[in-house]
Design a protein around this motif. Structure first.
Motif, mmCIF file in Angstrom:
data_model
loop_
_atom_site.group_PDB
_atom_site.id
_atom_site.type_symbol
_atom_site.label_atom_id
_atom_site.label_comp_id
_atom_site.label_asym_id
_atom_site.label_seq_id
_atom_site.Cartn_x
_atom_site.Cartn_y
_atom_site.Cartn_z
ATOM 1 N N TRP A 115 0.221 33.794 -9.381
ATOM 2 C CA TRP A 115 -0.699 34.918 -9.249
ATOM 3 C C TRP A 115 -0.062 36.251 -9.649
ATOM 4 O O TRP A 115 -0.748 37.270 -9.674
ATOM 5 C CB TRP A 115 -1.214 35.017 -7.810
ATOM 6 C CG TRP A 115 -0.120 35.183 -6.790
ATOM 7 C CD1 TRP A 115 0.522 36.326 -6.449
ATOM 8 C CD2 TRP A 115 0.449 34.153 -5.994
ATOM 9 N NE1 TRP A 115 1.463 36.096 -5.494
ATOM 10 C CE2 TRP A 115 1.437 34.750 -5.172
ATOM 11 C CE3 TRP A 115 0.227 32.773 -5.860
ATOM 12 C CZ2 TRP A 115 2.193 34.032 -4.267
ATOM 13 C CZ3 TRP A 115 0.983 32.063 -4.951
ATOM 14 C CH2 TRP A 115 1.960 32.678 -4.168
ATOM 15 N N LEU A 116 1.240 36.260 -9.949
ATOM 16 C CA LEU A 116 1.884 37.512 -10.348
ATOM 17 C C LEU A 116 1.393 37.962 -11.721
ATOM 18 O O LEU A 116 1.062 37.149 -12.580
ATOM 19 C CB LEU A 116 3.402 37.336 -10.376
ATOM 20 C CG LEU A 116 4.126 37.300 -9.031
ATOM 21 C CD1 LEU A 116 5.615 37.084 -9.251
ATOM 22 C CD2 LEU A 116 3.892 38.577 -8.244
ATOM 23 N N LEU A 117 1.369 39.273 -11.919
ATOM 24 C CA LEU A 117 0.930 39.825 -13.194
ATOM 25 C C LEU A 117 1.938 39.522 -14.294
ATOM 26 O O LEU A 117 3.136 39.345 -14.044
ATOM 27 C CB LEU A 117 0.746 41.338 -13.083
ATOM 28 C CG LEU A 117 -0.385 41.851 -12.190
ATOM 29 C CD1 LEU A 117 -0.425 43.369 -12.239
ATOM 30 C CD2 LEU A 117 -1.725 41.277 -12.606
ATOM 31 N N ASN A 118 1.433 39.462 -15.502
ATOM 32 C CA ASN A 118 2.282 39.257 -16.669
ATOM 33 C C ASN A 118 3.210 40.455 -16.840
ATOM 34 O O ASN A 118 2.757 41.601 -16.993
ATOM 35 C CB ASN A 118 1.404 39.075 -17.914
ATOM 36 C CG ASN A 118 2.187 38.592 -19.104
ATOM 37 O OD1 ASN A 118 3.414 38.661 -19.129
ATOM 38 N ND2 ASN A 118 1.483 38.092 -20.108
ATOM 39 N N ASP A 119 4.522 40.205 -16.801
ATOM 40 C CA ASP A 119 5.511 41.280 -16.870
ATOM 41 C C ASP A 119 6.193 41.327 -18.230
ATOM 42 O O ASP A 119 7.319 41.829 -18.342
ATOM 43 C CB ASP A 119 6.549 41.108 -15.760
ATOM 44 C CG ASP A 119 7.304 42.400 -15.484
ATOM 45 O OD1 ASP A 119 6.815 43.458 -15.905
ATOM 46 O OD2 ASP A 119 8.387 42.353 -14.870
ATOM 47 N N ASP A 120 5.536 40.833 -19.250
ATOM 48 C CA ASP A 120 6.102 40.847 -20.592
ATOM 49 C C ASP A 120 6.071 42.270 -21.143
ATOM 50 O O ASP A 120 5.007 42.901 -21.172
ATOM 51 C CB ASP A 120 5.305 39.911 -21.504
ATOM 52 C CG ASP A 120 5.997 39.689 -22.844
ATOM 53 O OD1 ASP A 120 7.029 40.344 -23.086
ATOM 54 O OD2 ASP A 120 5.515 38.871 -23.638
ATOM 55 N N PRO A 121 7.220 42.813 -21.570
ATOM 56 C CA PRO A 121 7.205 44.186 -22.114
ATOM 57 C C PRO A 121 6.314 44.342 -23.326
ATOM 58 O O PRO A 121 5.783 45.435 -23.566
ATOM 59 C CB PRO A 121 8.677 44.451 -22.458
ATOM 60 C CG PRO A 121 9.452 43.489 -21.618
ATOM 61 C CD PRO A 121 8.589 42.270 -21.491
ATOM 62 N N GLU A 122 6.118 43.272 -24.103
ATOM 63 C CA GLU A 122 5.246 43.373 -25.266
ATOM 64 C C GLU A 122 3.781 43.471 -24.861
ATOM 65 O O GLU A 122 2.957 43.943 -25.646
ATOM 66 C CB GLU A 122 5.454 42.163 -26.173
ATOM 67 C CG GLU A 122 6.860 42.093 -26.778
ATOM 68 C CD GLU A 122 7.013 40.897 -27.706
ATOM 69 O OE1 GLU A 122 6.035 40.128 -27.826
ATOM 70 O OE2 GLU A 122 8.096 40.745 -28.306
ATOM 71 N N VAL A 123 3.449 43.028 -23.650
ATOM 72 C CA VAL A 123 2.074 43.120 -23.166
ATOM 73 C C VAL A 123 1.806 44.502 -22.595
ATOM 74 O O VAL A 123 0.806 45.153 -22.925
ATOM 75 C CB VAL A 123 1.802 42.031 -22.111
ATOM 76 C CG1 VAL A 123 0.434 42.240 -21.459
ATOM 77 C CG2 VAL A 123 1.862 40.654 -22.747
ATOM 78 N N SER A 124 2.693 44.982 -21.732
ATOM 79 C CA SER A 124 2.471 46.282 -21.105
ATOM 80 C C SER A 124 2.644 47.433 -22.085
ATOM 81 O O SER A 124 1.865 48.388 -22.076
ATOM 82 C CB SER A 124 3.433 46.461 -19.928
ATOM 83 O OG SER A 124 4.773 46.416 -20.358
#
Length: 506
Positions: A187-196
């Motif tokens: 359930w954790l948010l996607n922490d990919d730097p390319e996404v944020s």
């Protein structure tokens, strides 16, 4: 005529008018006049009472006409004025809700440095365990021919028997139900730097959108609770302010029966605005203190997963607060809730109401004479107020998400088979904060506000200033809002049509 002659008196020539001006309500009749002239006037006025007054003249039925006209202008006239006010508040709140969700998640997210990151330590211990296990299993693979096998077993038989040493095992702490902790919850948010692609509110919004369990609905969590809070605060604060005024002594120079109209006058128009300023700040603090449980519920609704089976509704959260976290009084009197609430909702209105007074009284700049300079100073002081408000808001939200179980309720809660840990879509600090000062110290010492990379060294985490940046997450979005208001003010001055308005300053 001599200079000593006095002029003849004209007092005897004065005759009183036939009728004085008398303003009577429409229902009263004018037939009680004593003279024939007044009776003719009353009959003529009575004949015109049935006709509607001209549109350019004030009417005695002005309030009734205004009320009916206001009802016709409502979006849903059949539902009444309160429902339409709530509907407009709901739609207004919906416009800013994605930004409020993103800012709240930014402020409560735990971004530790490597030396304080227990999750990295768990991952390293897991890697060491797997490496030792591979070395233990590959010992037999080193024997490549039968001669080496004979030598190996003859040497083993010649040696005394050694105690059997089992392979190392990874010992993990379990929760109350006996399950191992999930190092990577789904359930954790996607922490990919390319996404944020950023470290601000927009980056958090993109993370929510690209997480399958959240998506777009996750941007409007706690929409109803936020609308109820905003609606009640707008309705209650004037009533609380009026109640405070009734408690003032009767000899007050500002708020009495003769000067009650001063309530509608801005603080900058008053000769001494100290008492009105204190009363408005006090009414705002009491109103938001009364509604602070709604803010607590809103914060917990925002951080919990949208589609997880353990997610709770607002009513369930409120019941758990009453049953397991100290009762109804603890929602207000707990030190981790009461002090941050009073601090935030006292400083916020104080700064907001004091900025116009400071500009006009201290800097001697009028909004009518120098609107551009006034707007620039208002923008600068508004941005400066964020430096005070954002750390208080961050600390308050982090203290709101902490459970406050005592020993009895904690044991009873576990016996009922419920997990007392809060499921959050962002990472939270495992150990709880103690108070306001300790929370600020831990944030600046343990966390870093630099932009996340796939591989980061301790040098990339920055120094002490990167920890201070964690107290100001969401500053960019708040500054953008102030700049937008400033830009709209400039555009309105351009379109005002008052011979250029304040643009002569430029």
């Amino acid at each position: 005529m001599t200079s000593n002659a006095r002029p003849q008196s004209v007092r005897g020539l004065y005759t009183p008018p036939a009728e004085e001006w008398v303003f009577l309500p429409p229902s009263s009749s004018s037939s009680s006049s004593s003279s024939s002239n007044s009776s003719n006037l009353s009959s003529s006025s009575g004949s015109t009472k049935s006709t509607a007054p001209p549109s350019h003249l004030p009417s005695t039925f002005g309030s009734t006409i205004d009320d009916s006209t206001g009802d016709d202008n409502l979006a849903l006239p059949m539902m009444g004025k309160p429902f339409n006010l709530f509907l407009s508040e709901y739609l207004t709140t919906a416009l800013g809700m994605p930004f409020e969700v993103g800012k709240t998640l930014l402020q409560v997210e735990y971004r530790p440095r490597k030396k304080f990151d227990t999750q990295i330590e768990n991952e390293l211990s897991l890697d060491e365990f797997l490496k030792e296990k591979e070395e233990f299993e590959l010992q037999d693979d080193q024997i490549s021919n039968p001669e080496e096998a004979d030598m190996y077993f003859s040497d083993r038989l010649a040696q005394p028997p050694a105690p059997l040493i089992p392979p190392p095992e990874l010992i993990e702490e379990t929760d109350a139900s006996g399950y191992l902790p999930d190092l990577h919850p789904t359930w954790l948010l996607n922490d990919d730097p390319e996404v944020s692609r950023g470290n601000g509110v927009w980056g958090m919004i993109r993370r929510i959108r690209h997480t399958p369990s959240e998506g777009l609905p996750g941007l409007w969590k706690s929409q109803l609770i936020s609308t109820i809070h905003s609606f009640l605060s707008n309705q209650l604060q004037p009533s609380i302010h009026s109640f405070i005024i009734l408690l003032l002594p009767s000899n007050n120079n500002y708020y009495n029966n003769d000067n009650i109209s001063l309530l509608d006058i801005s603080l900058t128009a008053l000769p001494n605005p100290t008492i009105p300023l204190i009363l408005q700040v006090l009414s705002s603090s009491l109103t938001h203190l009364l509604l602070s449980p709604l803010e607590l519920i809103r914060t917990r609704l925002i951080i919990q997963p949208t589609s997880h089976f353990s997610s709770k509704s607002s009513i369930t959260i409120f019941k758990d607060l009453i049953e397991f976290e100290g009762g109804f009084s603890n929602l207000y009197l707990n030190s981790n809730l009461f002090l941050p609430t009073i601090l935030e909702h006292t400083i916020r209105p104080l700064l907001t109401l004091s900025i116009p007074l400071l500009i006009e009284r201290q800097f001697k700049i009028s909004q009518d004479l120098s609107p551009i300079t006034y707007s620039i100073l208002d923008l600068s002081l508004g941005l400066g107020s964020l430096l005070i408000l954002l750390p208080i808001e961050t600390v308050r939200k982090r203290l709101q998400i902490q459970y406050r179980y005592n020993t009895t309720t904690h044991r009873h809660h576990n016996n009922k088979g419920k997990n007392n840990e809060l499921k959050s879509i962002v990472r939270l600090r495992e150990k709880q904060y103690i108070g306001i000062i300790e929370t600020i110290w831990r944030i600046t010492k343990e966390e870093t506000g630099v932009r996340r990379k796939r591989k980061m060294s301790e040098k990339d985490e920055g120094g002490w200033f990167s920890g201070i940046r964690q107290l100001y997450r969401g500053f960019g979005m708040a500054a953008t809002a102030h700049m937008t208001v400033f830009s709209l003010g400039l555009v309105s001055q351009l379109l005002s049509g008052n011979d250029g308005g304040g643009w002569k300053e430029i």
